[in-house]
Design a protein around this motif. Structure first.
Motif, mmCIF file in Angstrom:
data_model
loop_
_atom_site.group_PDB
_atom_site.id
_atom_site.type_symbol
_atom_site.label_atom_id
_atom_site.label_comp_id
_atom_site.label_asym_id
_atom_site.label_seq_id
_atom_site.Cartn_x
_atom_site.Cartn_y
_atom_site.Cartn_z
ATOM 1 N N ILE A 51 -21.300 66.453 19.887
ATOM 2 C CA ILE A 51 -20.763 66.463 21.252
ATOM 3 C C ILE A 51 -19.741 67.589 21.404
ATOM 4 C CG2 ILE A 51 -19.281 65.196 22.869
ATOM 5 C CD1 ILE A 51 -20.722 62.622 21.906
ATOM 6 N N VAL A 52 -18.838 67.714 20.445
ATOM 7 C CA VAL A 52 -17.811 68.762 20.512
ATOM 8 C C VAL A 52 -18.459 70.142 20.498
ATOM 9 C CG1 VAL A 52 -15.896 69.835 19.255
ATOM 10 C CG2 VAL A 52 -15.955 67.350 19.552
ATOM 11 N N LEU A 53 -19.370 70.363 19.577
ATOM 12 C CA LEU A 53 -20.035 71.662 19.471
ATOM 13 C C LEU A 53 -20.770 72.018 20.757
ATOM 14 C CD1 LEU A 53 -20.879 74.127 17.810
ATOM 15 C CD2 LEU A 53 -22.790 72.768 16.933
ATOM 16 N N ASN A 54 -21.514 71.081 21.294
ATOM 17 C CA ASN A 54 -22.253 71.346 22.534
ATOM 18 C C ASN A 54 -21.324 71.593 23.715
ATOM 19 O OD1 ASN A 54 -24.681 71.139 21.173
ATOM 20 N ND2 ASN A 54 -25.010 69.014 21.753
ATOM 21 N N SER A 55 -20.207 70.894 23.755
ATOM 22 C CA SER A 55 -19.233 71.099 24.833
ATOM 23 C C SER A 55 -18.635 72.497 24.771
ATOM 24 C CB SER A 55 -18.114 70.060 24.745
ATOM 25 O OG SER A 55 -18.638 68.762 24.877
ATOM 26 N N VAL A 56 -18.277 72.925 23.574
ATOM 27 C CA VAL A 56 -17.703 74.265 23.399
ATOM 28 C C VAL A 56 -18.734 75.329 23.766
ATOM 29 C CG1 VAL A 56 -16.830 75.906 21.685
ATOM 30 C CG2 VAL A 56 -15.973 73.559 21.722
ATOM 31 N N LYS A 57 -19.956 75.157 23.319
ATOM 32 C CA LYS A 57 -21.013 76.124 23.638
ATOM 33 C C LYS A 57 -21.256 76.209 25.141
ATOM 34 C CE LYS A 57 -23.754 76.001 19.386
ATOM 35 N NZ LYS A 57 -25.078 75.611 18.828
ATOM 36 N N THR A 58 -21.252 75.066 25.803
ATOM 37 C CA THR A 58 -21.470 75.045 27.249
ATOM 38 C C THR A 58 -20.370 75.784 27.986
ATOM 39 O OG1 THR A 58 -22.646 72.938 27.114
ATOM 40 C CG2 THR A 58 -21.728 73.522 29.251
ATOM 41 N N VAL A 59 -19.128 75.516 27.637
ATOM 42 C CA VAL A 59 -18.005 76.186 28.299
ATOM 43 C C VAL A 59 -18.045 77.682 28.007
ATOM 44 C CG1 VAL A 59 -15.484 76.395 28.372
ATOM 45 C CG2 VAL A 59 -16.551 74.144 28.419
ATOM 46 N N PHE A 60 -18.376 78.030 26.786
ATOM 47 C CA PHE A 60 -18.449 79.457 26.459
ATOM 48 C C PHE A 60 -19.507 80.147 27.318
ATOM 49 C CE2 PHE A 60 -20.132 83.114 24.189
ATOM 50 C CZ PHE A 60 -18.971 83.844 24.012
ATOM 51 N N GLN A 61 -20.669 79.527 27.416
ATOM 52 C CA GLN A 61 -21.760 80.167 28.144
ATOM 53 C C GLN A 61 -21.523 80.199 29.652
ATOM 54 O OE1 GLN A 61 -25.595 78.863 26.959
ATOM 55 N NE2 GLN A 61 -26.661 80.178 28.387
ATOM 56 N N THR A 62 -20.958 79.135 30.197
ATOM 57 C CA THR A 62 -20.821 79.061 31.658
ATOM 58 C C THR A 62 -19.503 79.610 32.184
ATOM 59 O OG1 THR A 62 -19.914 76.814 31.554
ATOM 60 C CG2 THR A 62 -22.309 77.034 31.794
ATOM 61 N N TYR A 63 -18.509 79.761 31.324
ATOM 62 C CA TYR A 63 -17.178 80.128 31.829
ATOM 63 C C TYR A 63 -16.564 81.303 31.055
ATOM 64 C CZ TYR A 63 -12.201 79.560 32.926
ATOM 65 O OH TYR A 63 -10.904 79.776 33.293
ATOM 66 N N VAL A 64 -16.419 81.151 29.773
ATOM 67 C CA VAL A 64 -15.696 82.125 28.958
ATOM 68 C C VAL A 64 -16.407 83.473 28.913
ATOM 69 C CG1 VAL A 64 -14.862 82.621 26.618
ATOM 70 C CG2 VAL A 64 -14.603 80.327 27.582
ATOM 71 N N SER A 66 -18.382 85.069 30.943
ATOM 72 C CA SER A 66 -18.249 85.920 32.134
ATOM 73 C C SER A 66 -16.832 86.459 32.287
ATOM 74 C CB SER A 66 -18.668 85.163 33.393
ATOM 75 O OG SER A 66 -17.818 84.073 33.627
ATOM 76 N N LEU A 67 -15.828 85.654 31.959
ATOM 77 C CA LEU A 67 -14.447 86.128 32.037
ATOM 78 C C LEU A 67 -14.166 87.217 31.006
ATOM 79 C CD1 LEU A 67 -12.433 82.824 32.624
ATOM 80 C CD2 LEU A 67 -12.922 84.612 34.281
ATOM 81 N N LYS A 68 -14.734 87.073 29.837
ATOM 82 C CA LYS A 68 -14.536 88.097 28.803
ATOM 83 C C LYS A 68 -15.192 89.417 29.217
ATOM 84 C CE LYS A 68 -13.616 85.531 24.610
ATOM 85 N NZ LYS A 68 -13.984 85.305 23.221
#
Length: 127
Positions: A51-64, A66-68
């Motif tokens: 759950i933690v790994l998938n949550s981090v991956k999701t936030v990275f792909q959908t949010y982080v 593009s900001l980077k």
């Protein structure tokens, strides 16, 4: 003579064999309970880390990500990314896993934050 032998065997069986069988049965039950507990623990931890790994991956792909790309991933964005990852993770945890983590690791929210941060760090070093 036959009656004496039967009496001696009866005493030996009652005094030694039956307690030995009882002890072996108790030991077997304890061993089986340990196996079941260990398997359940492994299942809970696997679920939690997935759950933690998938949550981090999701936030990275959908949010982080593009900001980077835009160069606007600052400290405030990092905090928001952590919050988003925690929200996604919390929506997926069931009571059984949450209770297991709380019982074995203490404060669930603290554990979750540490796991998310550790996962982020691990993913940074993979790329």
């Amino acid at each position: 003579m036959n009656e004496i032998l039967i009496s001696v065997l009866s005493v030996v069986i009652t005094g030694v064999v039956i307690p030995l069988i009882t002890w072996a049965g108790t030991a077997l039950v304890k061993w089986l309970n340990t196996k079941v507990k260990n398997e359940k623990s492994a299942e809970f931890l696997t679920t939690a880390t997935t759950i933690v790994l998938n949550s981090v991956k999701t936030v990275f792909q959908t949010y982080v990500e593009s900001l980077k790309k835009n160069g606007s991933f600052d400290e405030a964005s990092q905090k928001l990314a952590l919050t988003k990852a925690k929200e996604i993770a919390l929506s997926q945890f069931n009571d059984e896993v949450t209770n297991y983590i709380t019982d074995n690791y203490g404060d669930f929210n603290n554990w979750l934050t540490i796991q998310i941060e550790a996962t982020i760090d691990s993913l940074k070093h993979i790329k």
